[in-house]
Design a protein around this motif. Structure first.
Motif, PDB file in Angstrom:
ATOM      1  N   ASN A  92       0.809  -1.218   0.000  1.00  0.00           N
ATOM      2  CA  ASN A  92       0.000   0.000   0.000  1.00  0.00           C
ATOM      3  C   ASN A  92       0.846   1.274   0.000  1.00  0.00           C
TER       4      ASN A  92
ATOM      5  N   TYR B 242      -4.713   4.351  -0.490  1.00  0.00           N
ATOM      6  CA  TYR B 242      -3.653   3.369  -0.242  1.00  0.00           C
ATOM      7  C   TYR B 242      -3.024   3.585   1.134  1.00  0.00           C
TER       8      TYR B 242
ATOM      9  N   LYS C  78      -5.247   2.375   3.930  1.00  0.00           N
ATOM     10  CA  LYS C  78      -5.183   0.914   4.014  1.00  0.00           C
ATOM     11  C   LYS C  78      -3.886   0.474   4.688  1.00  0.00           C
ATOM     12  N   ALA C  79      -2.797   1.134   4.326  1.00  0.00           N
ATOM     13  CA  ALA C  79      -1.496   0.791   4.924  1.00  0.00           C
ATOM     14  C   ALA C  79      -1.572   0.936   6.441  1.00  0.00           C
TER      15      ALA C  79
END
Lengths: 322, 322
Positions: free
Chosen positions: B202, B290, B293-294
């Motif tokens: 991510n 992203y 999500k990381a």
């Protein structure tokens, strides 16, 4: 060259198919560009040497096959990068990757083939860690040789030692590794693989010196690329070093060899000076000494068919025309 | 960037010294050319991620150090080859190896750094074979991404999927491998390193998308290279794909983006079309998804200082200007 590989013809055909399979991908453009040099042919000397080395122990083609394929991939990677560096337009009689698709594709395809070889080599890690240790070391040294070649280009004050330093790195080390590691892959003892390593070093040195001679005297059609390429790029090879020391026209040769932009007439004039002073004969003598040593080393190995084939390969290197 | 690396400052200094030591050779020219990019600085993101990954298990710097150094060498190798391919003259605000010594040295130095990394990685073989398996696979895929980028250049009929395919290969895979393999090097369990791998993927995707945004909007001084480079080379990035679909001037942009030789005015005109249709905001939104999500992934890991640093790195990627 396949006719030389007595007793391993079938093994070589299997390796050839495996090479082709490894280069097959889902992406047609990637497959085409990465297989281009493969389809141009080549002697497949390194895979052959690895198989022959493996014959001196518990030979099993499956054990040596990934190595054989990896060695040819590494070799192809260096050729493709060399063609970027030298702007070469033809190799093995057909356009280079560089000529056909440009330096971008060519640079990445070279690295791609090298990286592909690592996947194959990683299979040996747990059981034969020596294989990737040797090959990573050889890969570093091959680059060192190439970098040294560029930094020493057009330098007419070189001695044979400088030349042999580069030849070892550029060519001999990978040939040495091929025959040595083929034996290692099939579980050879240390004495056997060290003998094969010495054989490999001697034929490897001879191979590159012959290459450098052929660059001056070969038939262009057989060579698959123009003669005099080294002179044009300022690469000072053994016959040139000899002629710079011994020729009656050494001052003129120094002027020509050190000149960055040479006309076609000047290249031909330099070749003529080199040829006419005995530099070619001298270089062949050096080659032959290495080849004799290589064959002497073989005497310490058992008298198997592979030993005879290795001797034939040494003889071929002395007389090859391409 | 060092100020971001909370809690691993000393480890990073040791890695930096080790990198320098690895690049030191007996040959002054080789040392100078191969260290040139190292001395130009850089974020050392991949070594930092490997160390942070290693903190989630039995951390021992000696276990992760060869990997950390190898990751930066691989990264530098790709940058140097990219500069050959793109004819880039500056990087990190100084002349590239390519600009300073030409494409010959640059091609071989790239491969040399890559090969040097293999020597370091080969140390893990017997005990942690996953490390070289992952890195050889990643290296192949990185080349695939670069080749795809060239074959897709100036192609204005791309969809985001084509772009994400390349971004993953070009950048995300090595960043992913850094944090995952750092954990592997110190003996992490599968659950931990798979979580770190998802985090890495991510931030890696986000990192490249940000890079592509910065190529259009950054301050040239901070970026260390001219803006609009991707457009000039025909690389179609996410903001361009968005603008080609949504801008009121999409026909004009298609004409400009697909044009092989662009004037400076045309590059600026294309940038203006891209900026003014919301493409930059859209791309930042994708980046931020992203990064969210990381950070979510991190919640599955123990609450160690390293977890906080990984979250800070994710935040930095969203706001970085260089």
């Amino acid at each position: 060259m396949l006719e030389l590989y007595n007793g391993i013809e079938e093994d070589m055909q299997i390796v050839e198919k495996e090479l082709q399979a490894v280069l097959q991908t889902q992406d047609p453009f990637l497959t085409e560009t990465s297989s281009h040099l493969f389809y141009a042919g080549g002697k497949r000397l390194r895979p052959a040497l690895s198989i022959l080395g493996a014959k001196f122990c518990n030979f099993n083609l499956e054990d040596v096959k990934p190595l054989a394929v990896a060695l040819e991939l590494i070799h192809m990677a260096t050729l493709i990068h060399d063609d970027v560096v030298d702007n070469s337009l033809t190799r093995r009689g057909i356009p280079t990757v560089n000529a056909k698709w440009g330096k971008g594709i060519s640079t990445h395809i070279g690295t791609y083939l090298f990286a592909k070889s690592l996947i194959l080599i990683s299979q040996y890690e747990e059981k034969k860690p020596l294989i990737s240790k040797v090959l990573s070391d050889v890969s570093v040294k091959m680059c060192e040789g190439e970098i040294r070649q560029i930094s020493a280009s057009y330098d007419i004050d070189q001695v044979p030692k400088d030349y042999f330093y580069r030849v070892k790195r550029k060519t001999a080390l990978l040939i040495t590794a091929s025959v040595q590691l083929g034996a290692v892959a099939c579980g050879a003892d240390r004495k056997t693989y060290l003998t094969l390593r010495r054989y490999g070093n001697n034929i490897g040195m001879a191979f590159q010196i012959t290459d450098d001679i052929l660059d001056l005297v070969a038939d262009q059609g057989k060579l698959g690329k123009p003669v005099g390429g080294d002179l044009r790029q300022g690469i000072i090879t053994l016959p040139v070093i000899y002629a710079l020391a011994k020729s009656g026209k050494k001052e003129r040769l120094a002027e020509l060899a050190g000149k960055i932009e040479k006309s076609e007439e000047e290249v031909q004039e330099a070749i003529e000076i080199i040829r006419s002073c005995g530099a070619i004969d001298y270089s062949f003598e050096v080659t032959n000494k290495y080849l004799s040593k290589a064959k002497e080393e073989l005497m310490a190995l058992p008298d198997l068919p592979a030993r005879k084939t290795l001797a034939i390969i040494a003889d071929f290197i002395g007389i090859r025309k391409y």
